[in-house]
Motif scaffolding. Sequence first.
Motif, mmCIF file in Angstrom:
data_model
loop_
_atom_site.group_PDB
_atom_site.id
_atom_site.type_symbol
_atom_site.label_atom_id
_atom_site.label_comp_id
_atom_site.label_asym_id
_atom_site.label_seq_id
_atom_site.Cartn_x
_atom_site.Cartn_y
_atom_site.Cartn_z
ATOM 1 N N ILE A 216 35.405 4.611 8.933
ATOM 2 C CA ILE A 216 34.509 4.504 10.087
ATOM 3 C C ILE A 216 34.759 5.729 10.968
ATOM 4 N N PRO A 217 33.715 6.474 11.320
ATOM 5 C CA PRO A 217 33.915 7.671 12.153
ATOM 6 C C PRO A 217 34.484 7.331 13.539
ATOM 7 N N GLU A 218 35.272 8.232 14.085
ATOM 8 C CA GLU A 218 35.839 8.051 15.422
ATOM 9 C C GLU A 218 34.744 7.912 16.481
ATOM 10 N N THR A 219 33.562 8.463 16.199
ATOM 11 C CA THR A 219 32.480 8.410 17.191
ATOM 12 C C THR A 219 31.984 6.991 17.441
ATOM 13 N N ILE A 220 32.453 6.022 16.659
ATOM 14 C CA ILE A 220 32.039 4.638 16.896
ATOM 15 C C ILE A 220 32.478 4.175 18.291
ATOM 16 N N GLY A 221 33.483 4.829 18.831
ATOM 17 C CA GLY A 221 33.953 4.510 20.176
ATOM 18 C C GLY A 221 32.919 4.775 21.260
ATOM 19 N N LEU B 274 42.010 2.061 6.933
ATOM 20 C CA LEU B 274 42.434 2.488 8.267
ATOM 21 C C LEU B 274 41.263 2.383 9.236
ATOM 22 N N LEU B 275 41.509 1.791 10.383
ATOM 23 C CA LEU B 275 40.481 1.722 11.423
ATOM 24 C C LEU B 275 40.632 2.917 12.358
ATOM 25 N N PRO B 276 39.535 3.461 12.866
ATOM 26 C CA PRO B 276 39.652 4.575 13.813
ATOM 27 C C PRO B 276 40.273 4.089 15.119
ATOM 28 N N SER B 277 41.106 4.901 15.736
ATOM 29 C CA SER B 277 41.743 4.484 16.988
ATOM 30 C C SER B 277 40.708 4.256 18.082
ATOM 31 N N SER B 278 39.563 4.929 17.971
ATOM 32 C CA SER B 278 38.523 4.815 18.995
ATOM 33 C C SER B 278 37.865 3.441 19.016
ATOM 34 N N ILE B 279 38.141 2.617 18.012
ATOM 35 C CA ILE B 279 37.543 1.277 17.975
ATOM 36 C C ILE B 279 38.002 0.461 19.190
ATOM 37 N N ILE C 152 36.695 -7.801 10.362
ATOM 38 C CA ILE C 152 37.186 -6.722 9.488
ATOM 39 C C ILE C 152 37.844 -7.305 8.237
ATOM 40 N N SER C 153 37.464 -8.536 7.887
ATOM 41 C CA SER C 153 38.107 -9.194 6.746
ATOM 42 C C SER C 153 37.685 -8.566 5.419
ATOM 43 N N LYS C 154 38.473 -8.853 4.398
ATOM 44 C CA LYS C 154 38.195 -8.418 3.030
ATOM 45 C C LYS C 154 38.069 -6.900 2.925
ATOM 46 N N ASN C 155 39.059 -6.223 3.510
ATOM 47 C CA ASN C 155 39.210 -4.784 3.343
ATOM 48 C C ASN C 155 40.610 -4.523 2.789
ATOM 49 N N ASN C 156 41.102 -3.312 2.966
ATOM 50 C CA ASN C 156 42.467 -2.967 2.544
ATOM 51 C C ASN C 156 43.274 -2.478 3.746
ATOM 52 N N ILE C 157 43.014 -3.073 4.888
ATOM 53 C CA ILE C 157 43.596 -2.585 6.141
ATOM 54 C C ILE C 157 45.089 -2.916 6.196
ATOM 55 N N ILE C 158 45.884 -1.901 6.492
ATOM 56 C CA ILE C 158 47.341 -2.077 6.502
ATOM 57 C C ILE C 158 47.902 -2.222 7.921
ATOM 58 N N ASP C 159 47.146 -1.763 8.917
ATOM 59 C CA ASP C 159 47.594 -1.841 10.308
ATOM 60 C C ASP C 159 46.404 -2.060 11.228
ATOM 61 N N LEU C 160 46.614 -2.832 12.278
ATOM 62 C CA LEU C 160 45.638 -2.884 13.361
ATOM 63 C C LEU C 160 45.994 -1.783 14.361
ATOM 64 N N PRO C 161 45.005 -1.244 15.086
ATOM 65 C CA PRO C 161 45.313 -0.181 16.064
ATOM 66 C C PRO C 161 46.355 -0.639 17.075
ATOM 67 N N GLU C 162 47.284 0.245 17.417
ATOM 68 C CA GLU C 162 48.376 -0.099 18.331
ATOM 69 C C GLU C 162 47.867 -0.649 19.665
ATOM 70 N N ASN C 163 46.741 -0.106 20.139
ATOM 71 C CA ASN C 163 46.234 -0.540 21.442
ATOM 72 C C ASN C 163 45.041 -1.483 21.310
ATOM 73 N N ILE C 164 45.067 -2.330 20.296
ATOM 74 C CA ILE C 164 43.977 -3.304 20.117
ATOM 75 C C ILE C 164 43.860 -4.227 21.337
ATOM 76 N N GLY C 165 44.917 -4.335 22.106
ATOM 77 C CA GLY C 165 44.895 -5.145 23.320
ATOM 78 C C GLY C 165 43.936 -4.631 24.384
ATOM 79 N N ASP C 166 43.424 -3.414 24.208
ATOM 80 C CA ASP C 166 42.439 -2.857 25.153
ATOM 81 C C ASP C 166 41.081 -3.547 25.024
ATOM 82 N N LEU C 167 40.870 -4.275 23.922
ATOM 83 C CA LEU C 167 39.586 -4.961 23.716
ATOM 84 C C LEU C 167 39.600 -6.295 24.469
#
Length: 199
Positions: A29-34, A51-56, A67-82
């Motif tokens: 997913i491009p960073e511009t999604i932010g 990998l999810l873009p940090s801008s998400i 974001i289910s059924k992918n191969n995601i290994i980490d959630l963004p560190e600052n997911i708490g901003d959502l």
Amino acid sequence: NIPIKLTDDIGGLTELSELIIETSEIREIPETIGNLQKLKSLNITSNPISLLPSSITELANLEKLSISKNNIIDLPENIGDLTKLIILDASNNILDTLPESITSLNQLTDLFLENNIINTLPTSFSDLSSLIELRLNNNKLESLPDSFGEFEKLVLLYLNNNQLNALPENFGNMSNLQKLYLNDNNLNSLPENISNLKS
């Protein structure tokens, strides 16, 4: 399916409130999604994304993230901003831990984390005070944080198919719990106050 490649141009769709890119073979997913500041729902289920873009985490109005059924290994560190997030479905990935900031999502009512390889939860996990449904089944959890029993609004809890050896002493404090799944763990005993659970 022919793989779809998203370009940075997606960041120009600034009036978008819902974006569904399900089962599309997209790998990133491009960073511009932010830039999509009006986005309330994002569904990128069933893709080979690792990998999810940090801008998400800049999607300030996002209420539902699937974001289910992918191969995601980490959630963004600052997911708490959502901070407006109500539903987060990160099931069926390869997550082994969760970022501490996830506990800031205090409007979250539904958290789906089943079918990952999560082996530990953040210490302050029970700060997710609005949770109604929590799915942690089919992971690698051996223990739960001591404060786990503080989920006052929790109604549905799935902990089956883990490696839990014991439950926290305050486990029976979840006064609204109606359905609890604990099968297929390594539990030899249950806390005394589990009898406080009404249903």
